[in-house]
Design a protein around this motif. Structure first.
Motif, PDB file in Angstrom:
ATOM      1  N   PHE A 125      22.779 -35.644  10.447  1.00  0.00           N
ATOM      2  CA  PHE A 125      21.519 -36.397  10.806  1.00  0.00           C
ATOM      3  C   PHE A 125      21.747 -36.263  11.981  1.00  0.00           C
ATOM      4  CE2 PHE A 125      22.910 -38.802   6.894  1.00  0.00           C
ATOM      5  CZ  PHE A 125      22.015 -37.403   6.068  1.00  0.00           C
ATOM      6  N   GLY A 126      20.465 -36.053  12.830  1.00  0.00           N
ATOM      7  CA  GLY A 126      20.186 -35.446  14.400  1.00  0.00           C
ATOM      8  C   GLY A 126      18.750 -36.211  14.693  1.00  0.00           C
ATOM      9  N   TYR A 127      18.782 -36.836  16.239  1.00  0.00           N
ATOM     10  CA  TYR A 127      17.475 -37.559  16.617  1.00  0.00           C
ATOM     11  C   TYR A 127      16.752 -36.232  17.087  1.00  0.00           C
ATOM     12  CZ  TYR A 127      20.791 -40.908  16.881  1.00  0.00           C
ATOM     13  OH  TYR A 127      21.861 -41.985  16.757  1.00  0.00           O
ATOM     14  N   SER A 128      15.527 -36.079  16.790  1.00  0.00           N
ATOM     15  CA  SER A 128      14.246 -35.310  17.323  1.00  0.00           C
ATOM     16  C   SER A 128      13.715 -35.628  18.454  1.00  0.00           C
ATOM     17  CB  SER A 128      13.825 -34.543  16.529  1.00  0.00           C
ATOM     18  OG  SER A 128      13.176 -36.388  15.417  1.00  0.00           O
ATOM     19  N   SER A 136      16.991 -37.284  10.980  1.00  0.00           N
ATOM     20  CA  SER A 136      16.780 -37.300  10.135  1.00  0.00           C
ATOM     21  C   SER A 136      17.442 -36.012  10.466  1.00  0.00           C
ATOM     22  CB  SER A 136      15.478 -35.959  10.900  1.00  0.00           C
ATOM     23  OG  SER A 136      14.457 -37.463  11.645  1.00  0.00           O
ATOM     24  N   SER A 137      17.511 -35.738   9.237  1.00  0.00           N
ATOM     25  CA  SER A 137      18.406 -34.320   8.496  1.00  0.00           C
ATOM     26  C   SER A 137      18.246 -32.276   8.954  1.00  0.00           C
ATOM     27  CB  SER A 137      18.115 -33.798   6.866  1.00  0.00           C
ATOM     28  OG  SER A 137      18.278 -34.898   6.749  1.00  0.00           O
ATOM     29  N   VAL A 138      19.201 -32.197  10.181  1.00  0.00           N
ATOM     30  CA  VAL A 138      19.525 -31.192  11.235  1.00  0.00           C
ATOM     31  C   VAL A 138      20.161 -30.224  10.348  1.00  0.00           C
ATOM     32  CG1 VAL A 138      18.454 -32.717  12.871  1.00  0.00           C
ATOM     33  CG2 VAL A 138      21.316 -32.262  12.877  1.00  0.00           C
ATOM     34  N   GLY A 139      20.860 -30.576   9.469  1.00  0.00           N
ATOM     35  CA  GLY A 139      21.876 -29.346   9.150  1.00  0.00           C
ATOM     36  C   GLY A 139      22.421 -29.542   7.681  1.00  0.00           C
ATOM     37  N   VAL A 140      22.990 -28.761   7.072  1.00  0.00           N
ATOM     38  CA  VAL A 140      23.982 -28.756   5.626  1.00  0.00           C
ATOM     39  C   VAL A 140      24.771 -27.780   6.135  1.00  0.00           C
ATOM     40  CG1 VAL A 140      22.027 -27.355   4.417  1.00  0.00           C
ATOM     41  CG2 VAL A 140      23.694 -29.707   3.289  1.00  0.00           C
TER      42      VAL A 140
END
Length: 444
Positions: A125-128, A136-140
């Protein structure tokens, strides 16, 4: 695992039981039904109610219904769906359609989505720029013995926006470097693609916040043996994630829930008590990937707006615009309006996409459409299914009891598809033919 649901239609594949042709056989108890299934080749689950027994396989719990008097018992593991959307609102395996709220995690970091001895799935999760103070989700990332010790990683690395700013890795090597592109691993464990896809093919709410209201959009799709599918809708700096898996053996935990058909034990306090709610401090599956941009890991813009500190006038506007029956969809929409500071832009898109998604999920499923709640729960779903097929046949001649599908402009002025009577003035008795929510998609 016994669930108070009815898995028919495209929620499961029928398995004919001895003495029947797929239409069910008499059984005076659930145990008797179970015994019939276990003695039948290919039978993985039973649907039991009204002393009728139905054999099933390939059960997908996110598509099942919730009528009274029916249960589905899993003889072998079912499929489930977990969805991460927006900032991020997480719909667990046991609450896949958001009837009971959604989990939130607004702080950047790596977190457990699914923690299992054989399969591990984590999210970053990271900011945008759109949500600078709410992650928000930024990777998996995916790993484990179930996929033969391989590791899949997908994340936003920047600085470019959209699909050009994301990278995907398989065992440390970058894949899917062009658009569009495909990749198959040497052992065929992974089949991957990067191309334009329709988010709603994977979940009715997959467009949430970043997906507009229609059309194919840049997306990743990863299909891993055995029975793992991960879809990512690519935004400018964030992704929506839809995970569909067959439940692995052993205990399951994380933000996608414990996949036991009980939504009440997957609340944030439950995850905290089980030790899976906090950031991963060691053993991150993202190790070895390029770092996320510093702005993605550092909040800015002050305290994120939410219903607790939202301007009262804006909160009233949000509640009016986000008038959805599903609790999680409504709450996430209200949150996004408050965070964005208005219904314009991303929040307005969220409202429209949410309305379209919820209306799409209400249509009956014959060849991909859902069964309408036309009947009382006392009728077997399979009988209702047959009647629905008849309605479809009638519809082809334009004679479905005077009903029509039209586009209306209700709910905050945004158009969405709904089913209405030919006569605009529907009386209360006619409305009672369509009891809201009685056959909504299941929470398991």
């Amino acid at each position: 695992m016994v669930c108070k649901i009815n898995c028919y239609g495209d929620a499961a594949t029928p398995v004919p039981l001895p003495g029947g042709t797929g239409e069910g056989v008499p059984a005076n108890s659930q145990q008797a039904c179970r015994d019939i299934c276990m003695a039948t080749k290919g039978c993985e689950a039973i649907v039991y109610g009204n002393n009728r027994c139905y054999g099933k396989k390939d059960v997908r719990t996110s598509k099942c219904q919730i009528p009274e008097g029916w249960v589905t018992e899993m003889i072998t593991a079912p499929f489930g769906t977990c969805t991460l959307m927006g900032d991020p609102h997480i719909l667990s395996f046991d609450n896949p359609n958001g009837h009971h709220g959604a989990l939130l995690q607004l702080v950047a970091g790596d977190y457990w989505l699914l923690k299992n001895t054989a399969l591990q799935i984590q999210a970053r999760f990271g900011y945008s720029s759109r949500f600078p103070s709410a992650a928000s989700s930024v990777g998996v990332a995916v790993g484990g013995d179930l996929i033969q010790g391989h590791k899949l990683q997908v994340l936003y690395t920047g600085p470019a926006k959209g699909h050009e700013g994301f990278k995907a890795f398989w065992d440390g090597s970058e894949i899917l470097q062009g658009f569009p592109s495909t990749y198959t691993s040497g052992d065929s464990i992974l089949k991957a693609s990067l191309k334009n896809m329709n988010p709603q093919d994977f979940h009715p709410q997959a467009r949430h916040t970043i997906g507009g209201t229609s059309g194919d959009l840049p997306s990743y799709l990863f299909e891993l043996i055995p029975d793992i599918r991960i879809y990512l809708l690519i935004g400018e700096e964030t992704v929506n994630i839809v995970i569909t898996i067959r439940r692995p053996d052993g205990s399951v935990d994380g933000y996608c829930g414990n996949f036991n058909c009980v939504w009440e034990d997957d609340r944030i306090q439950d995850l905290q008590a089980r030790g899976v709610a906090g950031k991963i401090t060691s053993g991150s599956l993202f190790e070895g990937t390029p770092p996320s941009p510093p702005s993605s890991m550092t909040p800015s813009g002050g305290t994120p707006g939410d219903i607790n500190n939202c301007n009262p006038d804006l909160l009233s506007e949000a509640q009016a615009a986000c008038d959805f029956p599903e609790e999680a969809i409504k709450d996430s929409c209200v949150y996004d309006v408050c965070t964005a500071g208005g219904v314009e832009g991303v929040a307005q898109m969220d409202v429209v996409a949410g309305a379209l998604g919820m209306e799409a999920s209400r249509h009956f499923e014959v060849f991909g459409m859902k069964l309408p709640a036309l009947f009382g729960a006392s009728l077997p779903a399979q009988v209702q299914w047959g009647f629905a097929v008849l309605l479809v046949a009638l519809a082809s001649t334009g004679a479905v009891l005077g009903w029509k599908t039209k586009r209306a402009g209700a709910r905050g002025g945004f158009g969405f598809v709904q089913v209405a009577a030919e006569d605009e003035d529907v009386d209360e008795d006619e409305e009672a033919l369509l009891p809201a929510g009685e056959y909504d998609a299941v929470d398991c």
